[in-house]
Design a protein around this motif. Structure first.
Motif, PDB file in Angstrom:
ATOM      1  N   HIS A 230      53.098 -16.515  15.926  1.00  0.00           N
ATOM      2  CA  HIS A 230      54.795 -16.216  14.549  1.00  0.00           C
ATOM      3  C   HIS A 230      54.477 -15.329  13.160  1.00  0.00           C
ATOM      4  O   HIS A 230      55.383 -14.793  12.991  1.00  0.00           O
ATOM      5  CB  HIS A 230      54.942 -17.616  14.406  1.00  0.00           C
ATOM      6  CG  HIS A 230      55.530 -18.421  15.569  1.00  0.00           C
ATOM      7  ND1 HIS A 230      56.314 -18.433  17.033  1.00  0.00           N
ATOM      8  CD2 HIS A 230      54.960 -19.644  15.936  1.00  0.00           C
ATOM      9  CE1 HIS A 230      56.174 -18.822  17.715  1.00  0.00           C
ATOM     10  NE2 HIS A 230      55.136 -20.034  16.963  1.00  0.00           N
ATOM     11  N   GLY A 231      53.325 -15.285  13.169  1.00  0.00           N
ATOM     12  CA  GLY A 231      52.943 -14.488  11.674  1.00  0.00           C
ATOM     13  C   GLY A 231      53.011 -13.128  11.753  1.00  0.00           C
ATOM     14  O   GLY A 231      52.722 -12.402  13.526  1.00  0.00           O
ATOM     15  N   ASP A 232      52.476 -12.737  10.953  1.00  0.00           N
ATOM     16  CA  ASP A 232      51.912 -11.291  10.750  1.00  0.00           C
ATOM     17  C   ASP A 232      50.977 -10.652  10.888  1.00  0.00           C
ATOM     18  O   ASP A 232      49.628 -11.803  10.488  1.00  0.00           O
ATOM     19  CB  ASP A 232      52.252 -10.190   9.888  1.00  0.00           C
ATOM     20  CG  ASP A 232      54.121 -10.092   9.786  1.00  0.00           C
ATOM     21  OD1 ASP A 232      54.905 -10.063  11.154  1.00  0.00           O
ATOM     22  OD2 ASP A 232      55.072 -10.616   8.508  1.00  0.00           O
ATOM     23  N   ILE A 233      50.386  -9.673  11.165  1.00  0.00           N
ATOM     24  CA  ILE A 233      48.495  -9.069  11.605  1.00  0.00           C
ATOM     25  C   ILE A 233      48.456  -7.818  10.822  1.00  0.00           C
ATOM     26  O   ILE A 233      49.500  -6.699  11.483  1.00  0.00           O
ATOM     27  CB  ILE A 233      48.192  -9.266  13.271  1.00  0.00           C
ATOM     28  CG1 ILE A 233      46.713  -8.660  12.874  1.00  0.00           C
ATOM     29  CG2 ILE A 233      49.017  -9.163  14.353  1.00  0.00           C
ATOM     30  CD1 ILE A 233      45.261  -9.529  14.431  1.00  0.00           C
ATOM     31  N   TYR A 234      47.766  -7.646  10.078  1.00  0.00           N
ATOM     32  CA  TYR A 234      47.140  -6.346   9.098  1.00  0.00           C
ATOM     33  C   TYR A 234      45.681  -6.015   9.579  1.00  0.00           C
ATOM     34  O   TYR A 234      44.541  -6.580   8.880  1.00  0.00           O
ATOM     35  CB  TYR A 234      47.518  -6.332   7.811  1.00  0.00           C
ATOM     36  CG  TYR A 234      49.053  -7.537   7.256  1.00  0.00           C
ATOM     37  CD1 TYR A 234      50.473  -6.475   6.744  1.00  0.00           C
ATOM     38  CD2 TYR A 234      49.300  -8.285   6.992  1.00  0.00           C
ATOM     39  CE1 TYR A 234      51.275  -6.621   6.477  1.00  0.00           C
ATOM     40  CE2 TYR A 234      50.486  -9.293   6.636  1.00  0.00           C
ATOM     41  CZ  TYR A 234      51.927  -8.337   6.492  1.00  0.00           C
ATOM     42  OH  TYR A 234      52.939  -8.705   6.470  1.00  0.00           O
ATOM     43  N   TRP A 235      46.004  -4.822   9.455  1.00  0.00           N
ATOM     44  CA  TRP A 235      44.351  -4.040   9.646  1.00  0.00           C
ATOM     45  C   TRP A 235      44.099  -3.539   8.107  1.00  0.00           C
ATOM     46  O   TRP A 235      45.288  -1.684   8.325  1.00  0.00           O
ATOM     47  CB  TRP A 235      44.624  -3.580  10.908  1.00  0.00           C
ATOM     48  CG  TRP A 235      44.214  -4.117  12.052  1.00  0.00           C
ATOM     49  CD1 TRP A 235      44.948  -4.282  13.171  1.00  0.00           C
ATOM     50  CD2 TRP A 235      42.862  -4.824  12.527  1.00  0.00           C
ATOM     51  NE1 TRP A 235      44.454  -5.678  13.665  1.00  0.00           N
ATOM     52  CE2 TRP A 235      42.780  -5.851  13.663  1.00  0.00           C
ATOM     53  CE3 TRP A 235      41.543  -4.484  12.149  1.00  0.00           C
ATOM     54  CZ2 TRP A 235      42.538  -6.465  14.462  1.00  0.00           C
ATOM     55  CZ3 TRP A 235      40.862  -5.499  13.318  1.00  0.00           C
ATOM     56  CH2 TRP A 235      41.166  -6.476  14.121  1.00  0.00           C
ATOM     57  N   TYR A 236      43.734  -3.882   6.784  1.00  0.00           N
ATOM     58  CA  TYR A 236      43.637  -2.584   5.718  1.00  0.00           C
ATOM     59  C   TYR A 236      42.593  -2.157   5.950  1.00  0.00           C
ATOM     60  O   TYR A 236      41.282  -2.376   6.314  1.00  0.00           O
ATOM     61  CB  TYR A 236      43.627  -2.872   4.743  1.00  0.00           C
ATOM     62  CG  TYR A 236      45.099  -3.622   4.109  1.00  0.00           C
ATOM     63  CD1 TYR A 236      45.981  -3.204   5.513  1.00  0.00           C
ATOM     64  CD2 TYR A 236      44.814  -3.957   3.107  1.00  0.00           C
ATOM     65  CE1 TYR A 236      46.793  -3.680   4.890  1.00  0.00           C
ATOM     66  CE2 TYR A 236      45.992  -4.059   2.112  1.00  0.00           C
ATOM     67  CZ  TYR A 236      47.688  -3.529   3.232  1.00  0.00           C
ATOM     68  OH  TYR A 236      48.565  -4.029   2.787  1.00  0.00           O
ATOM     69  N   VAL A 237      41.761  -0.497   6.569  1.00  0.00           N
ATOM     70  CA  VAL A 237      40.804   0.170   7.109  1.00  0.00           C
ATOM     71  C   VAL A 237      41.162   1.338   6.197  1.00  0.00           C
ATOM     72  O   VAL A 237      41.665   2.200   6.183  1.00  0.00           O
ATOM     73  CB  VAL A 237      41.377   0.502   8.636  1.00  0.00           C
ATOM     74  CG1 VAL A 237      40.094   1.261   8.798  1.00  0.00           C
ATOM     75  CG2 VAL A 237      41.447  -0.872   9.752  1.00  0.00           C
ATOM     76  N   ASP A 238      39.555   2.088   6.267  1.00  0.00           N
ATOM     77  CA  ASP A 238      39.436   3.071   5.164  1.00  0.00           C
ATOM     78  C   ASP A 238      38.765   3.742   6.393  1.00  0.00           C
ATOM     79  O   ASP A 238      38.987   4.104   7.301  1.00  0.00           O
ATOM     80  CB  ASP A 238      38.191   2.824   4.108  1.00  0.00           C
ATOM     81  CG  ASP A 238      36.329   2.810   4.607  1.00  0.00           C
ATOM     82  OD1 ASP A 238      36.157   2.956   6.028  1.00  0.00           O
ATOM     83  OD2 ASP A 238      35.576   2.670   3.740  1.00  0.00           O
ATOM     84  N   LEU A 239      39.215   5.285   5.087  1.00  0.00           N
ATOM     85  CA  LEU A 239      38.845   5.996   6.384  1.00  0.00           C
ATOM     86  C   LEU A 239      37.638   6.654   7.237  1.00  0.00           C
ATOM     87  O   LEU A 239      37.776   7.034   8.006  1.00  0.00           O
ATOM     88  CB  LEU A 239      38.445   7.594   5.293  1.00  0.00           C
ATOM     89  CG  LEU A 239      39.288   8.693   5.938  1.00  0.00           C
ATOM     90  CD1 LEU A 239      40.091   9.065   6.795  1.00  0.00           C
ATOM     91  CD2 LEU A 239      39.355   9.818   5.077  1.00  0.00           C
ATOM     92  N   GLU A 240      36.585   6.024   7.098  1.00  0.00           N
ATOM     93  CA  GLU A 240      35.441   6.098   7.537  1.00  0.00           C
ATOM     94  C   GLU A 240      35.296   4.647   9.367  1.00  0.00           C
ATOM     95  O   GLU A 240      35.205   4.983   9.998  1.00  0.00           O
ATOM     96  CB  GLU A 240      33.737   5.387   6.310  1.00  0.00           C
ATOM     97  CG  GLU A 240      33.878   6.819   5.449  1.00  0.00           C
ATOM     98  CD  GLU A 240      32.465   6.459   4.437  1.00  0.00           C
ATOM     99  OE1 GLU A 240      31.572   4.985   4.550  1.00  0.00           O
ATOM    100  OE2 GLU A 240      31.752   7.387   4.764  1.00  0.00           O
ATOM    101  N   ALA A 241      36.066   3.550   8.900  1.00  0.00           N
ATOM    102  CA  ALA A 241      36.132   2.850   9.457  1.00  0.00           C
ATOM    103  C   ALA A 241      37.657   3.350  10.339  1.00  0.00           C
ATOM    104  O   ALA A 241      37.069   2.646  11.728  1.00  0.00           O
ATOM    105  CB  ALA A 241      35.938   1.477   9.107  1.00  0.00           C
ATOM    106  N   ALA A 242      38.166   3.726   9.693  1.00  0.00           N
ATOM    107  CA  ALA A 242      39.278   4.819  10.538  1.00  0.00           C
ATOM    108  C   ALA A 242      38.962   5.993  11.519  1.00  0.00           C
ATOM    109  O   ALA A 242      40.045   6.719  12.537  1.00  0.00           O
ATOM    110  CB  ALA A 242      40.677   4.924  10.288  1.00  0.00           C
ATOM    111  N   ALA A 243      37.618   6.011  11.732  1.00  0.00           N
ATOM    112  CA  ALA A 243      37.432   7.445  11.698  1.00  0.00           C
ATOM    113  C   ALA A 243      37.677   7.835  13.645  1.00  0.00           C
ATOM    114  O   ALA A 243      38.592   9.092  14.590  1.00  0.00           O
ATOM    115  CB  ALA A 243      35.964   8.231  12.379  1.00  0.00           C
ATOM    116  N   LYS A 244      37.460   6.718  14.874  1.00  0.00           N
ATOM    117  CA  LYS A 244      37.724   6.909  16.047  1.00  0.00           C
ATOM    118  C   LYS A 244      39.417   6.235  16.166  1.00  0.00           C
ATOM    119  O   LYS A 244      39.907   6.304  17.204  1.00  0.00           O
ATOM    120  CB  LYS A 244      37.128   6.101  16.438  1.00  0.00           C
ATOM    121  CG  LYS A 244      35.276   6.501  16.578  1.00  0.00           C
ATOM    122  CD  LYS A 244      34.333   5.779  17.651  1.00  0.00           C
ATOM    123  CE  LYS A 244      33.007   6.502  17.073  1.00  0.00           C
ATOM    124  NZ  LYS A 244      33.218   7.789  17.858  1.00  0.00           N
TER     125      LYS A 244
END
Length: 257
Positions: A230-244
């Motif tokens: 019932h809750g929210d899920i957030y992904w806080y990702v830096d640019l290096e980790a988000a490359a793909k």
């Protein structure tokens, strides 16, 4: 793609801007939780990425703005090492944050690693039952990270704890590390009001892509089990980790450069 509509992915240019946004989110959720329920209950994680967040929360302005006296601290998992061991998640948080803020010691609930693993898990579950009452605990905010093997908390690939549907806390033996660990179960984690994944560094790019986009294979990638009921899920990702994952639909991500 296995991603649910509750997933909110934010990509940050640097890990420093990620930490700042995470601190702001923690503060906002704390204030909202106190207004709604009179307290803020947070579940901390271990690993390297949260260290920057803990250090930031211990400094101005968060040191002064945060409602520490109404904040209660638990942990999502722990290594079965002494409380003063550098590998101990509670010890890390103590040194970086908890000893630097005005938080009553009675508001801090470390996992009792002085007990044998099975006893420690049962005791921590008992502590939660006393704190939350008869209802299944719902943490206001639960922090998580991911390992290169797709684990989160101490939910490791191929371990029996992945199938636990009743217990809140369980011991798990991690063969690769030759170590017992204590972990909240996915069953409990998914009761949280808010879950925040913190992911940074190029080494996490491939596993992050897999967790978010591969078919549902929680035995291989346990982080896929985390889907709050019932809750929210957030992904806080830096640019290096988000490359793909930068080619994901605009509907599912936003950037903070």
């Amino acid at each position: 793609m296995i991603m649910k509509r509750k997933d909110k992915i934010t990509v940050f240019k640097t890990v420093e801007t990620l930490y700042d946004a995470a601190a702001k989110l923690c503060l906002a959720i704390a204030e909202k939780s106190i207004l709604a329920r009179g307290r803020f209950v947070i579940c901390l994680s271990g690993g390297d990425t949260p260290k920057g967040l803990y250090s930031l929360l211990a400094t101005h302005p968060y040191h002064d703005l945060f409602p520490w006296k109404d904040t209660y601290v638990f942990w999502g998992d722990e290594r079965c090492v002494p409380l003063t061991d550098n590998q101990n998640n509670a010890y890390m948080a103590q040194k970086l944050l908890l000893e630097k803020i005005d938080l009553p010691s009675t508001n801090i609930f470390p996992i009792p690693v002085n007990l044998p693993p099975a006893e420690a898990a049962l005791e921590y579950e008992k502590t939660m039952k006393l704190f939350f009452g008869t209802d299944t605990p719902s943490f206001d905010l639960l922090l998580l990270g991911i390992g290169n093997d797709g684990h989160t908390a101490s939910l490791f690939p191929g371990t029996e704890v992945l199938n636990e549907k009743r217990r809140w806390v369980k011991e798990v033996y991690v063969t690769e590390q030759q170590m017992y660990r204590i972990t909240l179960t996915a069953h409990l984690i998914n009761k949280a009001h808010h879950v925040l994944f913190l992911v940074s560094g190029a080494s996490k790019a491939e596993v992050l892509q897999t967790i978010l986009t591969a078919p549902f294979q929680p035995e291989k990638y346990p982080a896929q089990l985390i889907q709050p009921e019932h809750g929210d899920i957030y992904w806080y990702v830096d640019l290096e980790a988000a490359a793909k994952i930068l080619n994901l639909s605009n509907r599912l991500r936003k950037y903070h450069f």
